[in-house]
Design a protein around this motif. Structure first.
Motif, short mmCIF file in Angstrom:
data_model
loop_
_atom_site.label_atom_id
_atom_site.label_comp_id
_atom_site.label_asym_id
_atom_site.label_seq_id
_atom_site.Cartn_x
_atom_site.Cartn_y
_atom_site.Cartn_z
N VAL A 64 1.16 -1.08 -0.25
CA VAL A 64 -0.09 -0.10 0.17
C VAL A 64 1.00 1.70 -0.32
N LEU A 65 2.11 0.73 0.71
CA LEU A 65 2.07 2.35 0.91
C LEU A 65 3.17 2.60 -0.46
N VAL A 66 3.86 1.70 -1.15
CA VAL A 66 4.80 1.96 -2.67
C VAL A 66 3.15 2.44 -3.76
N ASP A 67 2.01 1.83 -3.37
CA ASP A 67 1.70 1.98 -4.58
C ASP A 67 0.48 3.54 -4.15
N VAL A 68 0.62 4.05 -3.21
CA VAL A 68 -0.38 5.24 -2.91
C VAL A 68 -0.08 6.46 -3.42
N PRO A 69 1.83 6.67 -3.08
CA PRO A 69 2.27 7.60 -4.13
C PRO A 69 2.67 7.98 -6.12
N ARG A 70 1.57 6.16 -6.11
CA ARG A 70 1.36 6.39 -7.54
C ARG A 70 -0.03 7.27 -8.28
N THR A 71 -0.34 6.96 -6.94
CA THR A 71 -1.84 6.92 -7.85
C THR A 71 -2.32 7.98 -8.28
N ALA A 72 -3.00 8.06 -8.78
CA ALA A 72 -3.54 9.89 -9.74
C ALA A 72 -2.27 9.99 -9.69
N PRO A 73 -1.13 10.46 -10.59
CA PRO A 73 -0.15 11.24 -10.42
C PRO A 73 0.08 12.73 -11.33
N GLU A 74 -1.48 12.97 -11.76
CA GLU A 74 -1.36 13.55 -12.73
C GLU A 74 -2.65 14.90 -12.60
N VAL A 75 -2.74 14.21 -11.14
CA VAL A 75 -3.86 14.93 -10.34
C VAL A 75 -3.00 15.93 -9.21
N PRO A 76 -3.41 17.38 -9.44
CA PRO A 76 -2.45 17.60 -7.52
C PRO A 76 -2.71 17.51 -6.58
N LEU A 77 -3.98 16.87 -6.30
CA LEU A 77 -4.64 16.73 -4.67
C LEU A 77 -3.68 15.96 -4.22
N PHE A 78 -3.30 14.52 -5.07
CA PHE A 78 -3.04 13.10 -4.72
C PHE A 78 -1.81 13.58 -4.77
N HIS A 79 -0.52 14.71 -4.69
CA HIS A 79 0.35 14.83 -3.96
C HIS A 79 0.44 15.02 -2.32
N ASN A 80 -0.74 15.20 -2.19
CA ASN A 80 -0.37 16.42 -0.69
C ASN A 80 -0.36 15.04 0.26
N ASP A 81 0.50 15.18 1.61
CA ASP A 81 1.13 13.90 2.01
C ASP A 81 -0.63 14.43 2.96
N ARG A 82 -1.37 14.96 3.70
CA ARG A 82 -2.43 14.56 3.88
C ARG A 82 -3.63 13.45 3.36
N ILE A 83 -3.79 13.83 1.93
CA ILE A 83 -4.86 12.93 1.32
C ILE A 83 -3.65 11.29 1.21
N ARG A 84 -2.35 11.84 0.96
CA ARG A 84 -1.85 10.35 1.46
C ARG A 84 -1.68 9.52 2.16
N ARG A 85 -1.58 9.99 2.94
CA ARG A 85 -1.75 9.39 4.53
C ARG A 85 -3.10 8.62 4.62
N CYS A 86 -4.34 10.02 4.40
CA CYS A 86 -5.78 9.00 4.04
C CYS A 86 -5.32 8.41 3.28
N LEU A 87 -5.07 8.03 2.79
CA LEU A 87 -5.44 6.62 1.07
C LEU A 87 -5.30 5.85 1.71
N THR A 88 -3.43 5.78 2.64
CA THR A 88 -2.70 5.04 2.49
C THR A 88 -4.10 3.79 4.52
N ARG A 89 -4.74 5.13 5.48
CA ARG A 89 -5.17 3.97 6.34
C ARG A 89 -6.15 3.72 5.77
N LEU A 90 -6.63 4.07 4.46
CA LEU A 90 -8.00 3.41 4.20
C LEU A 90 -8.57 2.40 3.54
N LEU A 91 -7.29 1.73 2.71
CA LEU A 91 -6.93 0.94 1.66
C LEU A 91 -6.35 -0.14 3.26
#
Length: 473
Positions: free
Chosen positions: A248-275
């Motif tokens: 999960v930790l490897v895949d989250v930074p690669r999620t929606a790379p063209e969308v700036p929203l998902f470059h945010n660390d808070r969004i990535r931490r949120c996505l990591t936890r729920l996945l």
């Protein structure tokens, strides 16, 4: 004799007109291809390049590293070489604390004249160089003012008949799901989308008086699950749980790379936890690469719901998002993702029978409505599994922009019981039939290049695909 070009059916022309025309380009991400089981076995004979192989018991994928992502090559190498402890610390290093330095604390003032001179110099310095906190506060207030102005401009616009109908249905004490699905099929207004999605997915009941209590109960339940599965020492996890968390930790930074929203660390931490929590609570399928993409529309829509539907994909809105809002978005995304995957869970179990079933149905549908195209694909050696698997796996999230996919999901959710499996097949068939004449003139290499446009990351093909869709509308 080849058939004449066909346009998309009326439902796609009507429902996607505004979103596609407003989208300057269609962002495309390299295909999910890896060595190993699943789709990797099908495509390695045609595509030689593959990397980041990982056996998750399901989908094997590959995604490109993003230059401005927080986890680069060095970070991923750290993940692969790190031990079982401190996985989250390696993936998300602690943010540096702000240092509070009092430059005048060590100064001894000899007399009142020197004291006044020091104060004057300090005031001049503070006026010339604003502090980091004041700069952040200014940026946050500016973002809030822009969001409020956008919301007010939307509110000042006259309401359309559709918006009036939406408000009438949603404001009822008992919401008619039949009427809500009917009016949502042609698109949901952005400021109503967050609530409507939650109702259509069954996360919120039709009885509006129970909405507050349901949200409170579900969000509290997610907090308990977070304490039980995620907020624990890493060395207390089993080897299987550590491997899932690492993936999960490897895949989250690669999620929606063209969308700036998902470059945010808070969004990535949120996505990591729920996945990770979803994987722990669903051991039959656990986490499979591709599920991370399915969570992105929910995060974008639910976050925009706090700002009257204003798009937050540029990420600028994160300056004004509070921790409480992020916790609510995380919990709501988890439950809605759970309800979505409950209807297509066999797509991510062993051997992925759901995915294979959808690809076979697509092949049968194209063979029935466009026999010439089907015969040409067979003669050139192109199999549907080679290009359609990823269309079913990520529901076109890798082919279209996120805003376009969100609009598609309005219609999918309005289809009772089969939008993400049955209706999605017809959407894919519509694009194949539209490009039928062009496809029948292509050789094997050209066909595979066109079908796997996201693998090539070719600007020429991306532009052709985008302009073709615009012409359809």
């Amino acid at each position: 004799m080849s058939q004449q070009p066909r346009g998309l059916p009326g439902f796609l022309r009507r429902t996607l007109r505004n979103d596609i025309l407003d989208t300057p380009s269609v962002a495309v991400e390299p295909d999910l291809v890896e060595n190993g089981a699943g789709i990797g076995d099908v495509t390695t004979s045609v595509v030689a390049s593959s990397s980041d192989s990982s056996d998750t018991g399901g989908i094997n994928t590959r995604q490109p590293e993003t230059p401005n992502a927080s986890l680069g090559e060095s970070r991923i190498s750290e993940l692969s070489s790190s031990g079982s402890k401190h996985l989250r610390t390696v993936a998300f290093p602690p943010l540096p604390r702000e240092r509070c330095v009092d430059e005048n604390s060590n100064d001894s003032v000899a007399n009142s004249e020197n004291d006044e001179r020091g104060i004057a110099q300090e005031n001049t310095k503070s006026l010339a160089t604003p502090s980091k906190n004041s700069t952040q506060s200014l940026a946050s207030s500016t973002t809030q003012q822009q969001t409020k102005s956008n919301s007010k401009s939307q509110q000042n616009q006259p309401k359309s008949y559709k918006e009036t109908q939406f408000e009438t249905i949603i404001s009822s004490s008992i919401i008619s799901l039949r009427d809500l699905r009917k009016i949502s099929w042609n698109g949901i207004p952005p400021h109503h989308r967050s609530l409507t999605w939650k109702i259509l997915l069954g996360y919120l009941p039709a009885n509006t008086s129970r909405h507050v209590s349901t949200l409170h109960r579900k969000r509290a339940e997610y907090k308990d699950a977070r304490k039980q599965h995620y907020d624990i020492p890493d060395d207390s996890r089993t080897n299987s749980e550590q491997e899932t968390l690492r993936q999960v930790l490897v895949d989250v930074p690669r999620t929606a790379p063209e969308v700036p929203l998902f470059h945010n660390d808070r969004i990535r931490r949120c996505l990591t936890r729920l996945l990770y929590i979803w994987a722990m609570r669903h051991p039959a399928s656990s986490y499979v690469q591709g599920i991370n993409d399915l969570a992105t529309p929910f995060i974008a829509v639910f976050l925009a719901g706090y700002y009257n539907g204003v798009s937050c994909l540029d990420g600028e809105i994160m300056a004004s998002v509070t921790d409480e809002m992020m916790e609510e978005v995380e919990a709501d995304t988890y439950w809605c993702l759970t309800n979505l995957l409950a209807g297509i869970q066999d797509h991510y179990t062993s051997d992925q029978p759901g995915m294979q079933r959808m690809v076979m149905r697509l092949e049968e549908l194209v063979n029935r409505i466009d026999a010439d195209l089907s015969c040409h694909l067979k003669e050139t050696g192109i199999e549907f599994m080679q290009f359609a698997f990823k269309w079913m796996n990520c529901l076109l999230l890798r082919e279209f922009t996120l805003s376009c996919v969100i609009r598609l999901w309005d219609t999918y959710l309005s289809e009772e019981g089969g939008g993400f499996e049955d209706f999605h097949v017809y959407v894919c068939a519509s694009f194949l039939v539209h490009f039928s004449n062009d496809l029948q003139q292509m050789s094997f290499d050209e066909l595979f290049q066109f079908m796997q446009v996201s693998i090539l990351w070719s600007k020429r093909f991306v532009t052709f695909w985008t302009l073709s869709i615009v012409n359809i509308i």
